[in-house]
Design an enzyme around this catalytic site. Structure first.
Site, PDB file in Angstrom:
ATOM      1  N   HIS A 109       5.569  73.201 120.374  1.00 48.60           N
ATOM      2  CA  HIS A 109       4.317  73.491 121.084  1.00 48.60           C
ATOM      3  C   HIS A 109       3.856  72.163 121.695  1.00 48.60           C
ATOM      4  O   HIS A 109       4.096  71.093 121.117  1.00 48.60           O
ATOM      5  CB  HIS A 109       3.302  73.998 120.057  1.00 48.60           C
ATOM      6  CG  HIS A 109       1.996  74.471 120.607  1.00 48.60           C
ATOM      7  ND1 HIS A 109       1.019  73.594 121.027  1.00 48.60           N
ATOM      8  CD2 HIS A 109       1.493  75.712 120.781  1.00 48.60           C
ATOM      9  CE1 HIS A 109      -0.030  74.289 121.434  1.00 48.60           C
ATOM     10  NE2 HIS A 109       0.234  75.576 121.300  1.00 48.60           N
ATOM     11  N   ASP A 168       4.546  70.608 112.141  1.00 52.99           N
ATOM     12  CA  ASP A 168       3.555  71.526 112.697  1.00 52.99           C
ATOM     13  C   ASP A 168       3.707  72.844 111.937  1.00 52.99           C
ATOM     14  O   ASP A 168       4.696  73.566 112.117  1.00 52.99           O
ATOM     15  CB  ASP A 168       3.837  71.702 114.198  1.00 52.99           C
ATOM     16  CG  ASP A 168       2.885  72.685 114.858  1.00 52.99           C
ATOM     17  OD1 ASP A 168       2.179  73.410 114.139  1.00 52.99           O
ATOM     18  OD2 ASP A 168       2.871  72.732 116.105  1.00 52.99           O
ATOM     19  N   GLN A 197       2.370  78.016 112.597  1.00 52.14           N
ATOM     20  CA  GLN A 197       2.888  79.394 112.613  1.00 52.14           C
ATOM     21  C   GLN A 197       3.582  79.748 111.304  1.00 52.14           C
ATOM     22  O   GLN A 197       4.155  80.836 111.200  1.00 52.14           O
ATOM     23  CB  GLN A 197       3.849  79.590 113.802  1.00 52.14           C
ATOM     24  CG  GLN A 197       3.226  79.368 115.165  1.00 52.14           C
ATOM     25  CD  GLN A 197       2.234  80.461 115.561  1.00 52.14           C
ATOM     26  OE1 GLN A 197       2.165  81.534 114.952  1.00 52.14           O
ATOM     27  NE2 GLN A 197       1.428  80.194 116.592  1.00 52.14           N
ATOM     28  N   CYS A 241       2.311  77.429 125.699  1.00 46.91           N
ATOM     29  CA  CYS A 241       2.243  75.980 125.435  1.00 46.91           C
ATOM     30  C   CYS A 241       3.582  75.442 124.944  1.00 46.91           C
ATOM     31  O   CYS A 241       3.624  74.531 124.093  1.00 46.91           O
ATOM     32  CB  CYS A 241       1.129  75.630 124.440  1.00 46.91           C
ATOM     33  SG  CYS A 241      -0.490  76.066 125.035  1.00 46.91           S
TER      34      CYS A 241
HETATM   35  N1  PLP Z   1       1.206  74.311 117.186  1.00 42.82           N
HETATM   36  C1  PLP Z   1       1.581  75.595 117.304  1.00 42.82           C
HETATM   37  C2  PLP Z   1       2.981  75.978 116.898  1.00 42.82           C
HETATM   38  C3  PLP Z   1       0.698  76.536 117.785  1.00 42.82           C
HETATM   39  O1  PLP Z   1       1.082  77.813 117.904  1.00 42.82           O
HETATM   40  C4  PLP Z   1      -0.610  76.118 118.166  1.00 42.82           C
HETATM   41  C5  PLP Z   1      -1.579  77.079 118.755  1.00 42.82           C
HETATM   42  O2  PLP Z   1      -1.333  77.678 119.781  1.00 42.82           O
HETATM   43  C6  PLP Z   1      -0.969  74.784 118.009  1.00 42.82           C
HETATM   44  C7  PLP Z   1      -0.036  73.898 117.514  1.00 42.82           C
HETATM   45  C8  PLP Z   1      -2.356  74.287 118.337  1.00 42.82           C
HETATM   46  O3  PLP Z   1      -3.228  74.632 117.293  1.00 42.82           O
HETATM   47  P1  PLP Z   1      -4.831  74.488 117.420  1.00 42.82           P
HETATM   48  O4  PLP Z   1      -5.282  75.655 118.231  1.00 42.82           O
HETATM   49  O5  PLP Z   1      -5.315  74.562 116.001  1.00 42.82           O
HETATM   50  O6  PLP Z   1      -5.116  73.180 118.038  1.00 42.82           O
END
Ligand code: PLP
Length: 436
Positions: A144, A221, A224, A388
């Protein structure tokens, strides 16, 4: 109509019953009962989460960690209890959980803290994080943007080199390439636990082993994964991990950064200001230990307290049961999509990998946004675009896809309604001749 798909009789989650906990689901959209398949973007909140936040704001709202009055003490206790609950939800101790506004801030916090260490800021122990020109930061092609751009920026500021682990055609990470890539120059390995486009659970233990062998810091990260499977961050061995409240049935504006004790102790802070200091003179300041060192300014108090309610709700169902349910929903989703002419699922829907209930796909001859509107007209909410994750879409030769993502409340009926609708997309748009 798509072919009927058998259900697993050993289901442990009664998703249909859980729907009653989510008031937003009980509505019609465009004349049809809502099918919400966009939990990967943001999850719906059960009533208990909404009630918890409202109850705090109506009964105990007050500034935490300051104030000598009764409400302030109660708010502080609820806030710190929430830290304990949410930390426990990911297998951690409260002192290993830093509040952030979301995963994006948490990941930027880490990158900027490393930048500060590179600039010579922080305790002597911070020097271990300093980057030099030619050092390498390794990410994956499946990130992402939140776990990619902060590393691009850090590389640009420090002279480090950004490298990436490629994704194979089937959607899995090329671990042979990872083994060849991660070496003596690697200082950071940043990767997603579960891809927000492919739904595949990545081999964390193998990535951590490769990084540890060369002394690199691991940053995961977990946006998900934490909402969808049992995640024990200390057991996974990652140094740092970010997750998001609004994706795990909790409120907006809150998320978590987990860090191993020695890593949080040694990392210099990123944001500075009130609530994170020991002493302050006009010339300098001393900082509290972690996690407060990373929590400058007013924190998302009501949101953190409500997030703890979300963690308790998921715990009450059982995170293994949640995963089993969503894996089964994901299997139904992938099997059904794969059987529809002109639909191409990103990655191999038959790959022998662990997954969550999420899939992205392309419909030959029909733009993802048109597919999204077609589904919306039938009361079905999905995400369209690049989610994203532009580099991952480019890797599959696309600029956009349609993503369906499930939650605990997703039923077989939801998936079947969705599949029936997708099966009608190409004829509606006159695109039957197009090839994927
Ligand atoms: N990382 C992943 C894999 C995501 O799906 C998302 C959200 O779309 C994010 C990071 C960003 O998260 P946040 O909305 O808490 O900033």
């Amino acid at each position: 109509m798509s072919a009927p798909i058998a259900s697993d009789p050993a289901r442990v989650v009664d998703a249909a019953a859980l729907r009653a906990d989510f008031p937003i689901l009980d509505q019609s959209v465009n004349g049809e009962s809502l099918v919400y398949l966009d939990s990967g973007a943001t999850s719906q909140k059960p009533q208990v989460v909404l009630d918890t936040e409202i109850d705090f704001l109506t009964r105990a709202n007050s500034a935490v960690h300051r104030g000598a009055h009764t409400l302030a003490a109660e708010a502080t206790e609820l806030f710190e209890d929430a830290r304990e609950t949410v930390a426990g939800f990911v297998g951690a101790e409260p002192e290993n959980l830093v509040w952030a506004s979301g995963a994006t801030l948490a990941l930027n916090l880490v990158a900027y803290a490393i930048d500060n260490a590179t600039a010579g800021r922080g305790a002597p122990a911070s020097a271990r994080f300093a980057l030099r020109a030619g050092d390498e930061i390794v990410v994956t092609e499946a990130e992402h943007h939140a776990n990619l751009i902060p590393w691009q920026e850090l590389a640009a500021r420090t002279g480090a080199v950004l490298r990436h682990i490629p994704v194979r055609d089937d959607g899995t990470l090329d671990m042979d390439a990872a083994a060849a890539l991660i070496g003596e120059r690697t200082k950071v390995v940043a990767f997603t636990h579960v891809s927000n486009v492919l739904g595949i659970v990545n081999p964390v233990a193998d990535l951590v082993a490769l990084a540890r062998a060369v002394g690199a810091l691991t940053v995961m990260d977990a946006c998900q994964s934490v909402p969808h499977l049992a995640v024990d961050l200390p057991a996974l061995g990652v140094d740092l991990a970010a997750f998001s409240g609004h994706k795990m049935l909790g409120p907006y504006g809150v998320g978590g950064l987990y860090g191993r004790t020695e890593v949080l102790e040694a990392l210099p802070p990123f944001l500075t200001g009130g609530s994170m200091v020991t002493t302050v003179t006009l010339d300098e300041a001393g900082f509290l230990p972690a996690p407060q060192k990373f929590e400058a300014g007013t924190q998302p108090v009501s949101q953190a307290i409500a997030l703890a309610a979300a963690a308790r709700y998921l715990d009450g169902i059982g995170t293994d049961a949640v995963h089993a349910h969503e894996r089964e929903i994901g299997r139904r989703l992938l099997t059904g999509l794969d059987a529809i002419d002109g639909v191409r699922v990103l990655g191999d829907p038959g790959a022998d990998v662990d997954r969550v209930g999420l899939a992205s796909f392309d419909v030959a001859g029909v733009h993802a946004h048109d597919v999204g509107q077609f589904l919306d007209a039938r009361g079905i909410a999905v995400r369209v675009g690049h989610h994203c994750a532009k580099p991952l879409h480019a890797r599959f030769g696309l600029t956009a896809s349609v993503r369906a993502s499930a939650s605990v409340f997703t039923t077989d009926d939801d998936i079947d309604r969705f599949l029936d609708a997708v099966a009608g997309v190409r004829s509606y748009f006159g695109a039957e001749g197009a090839t994927a």
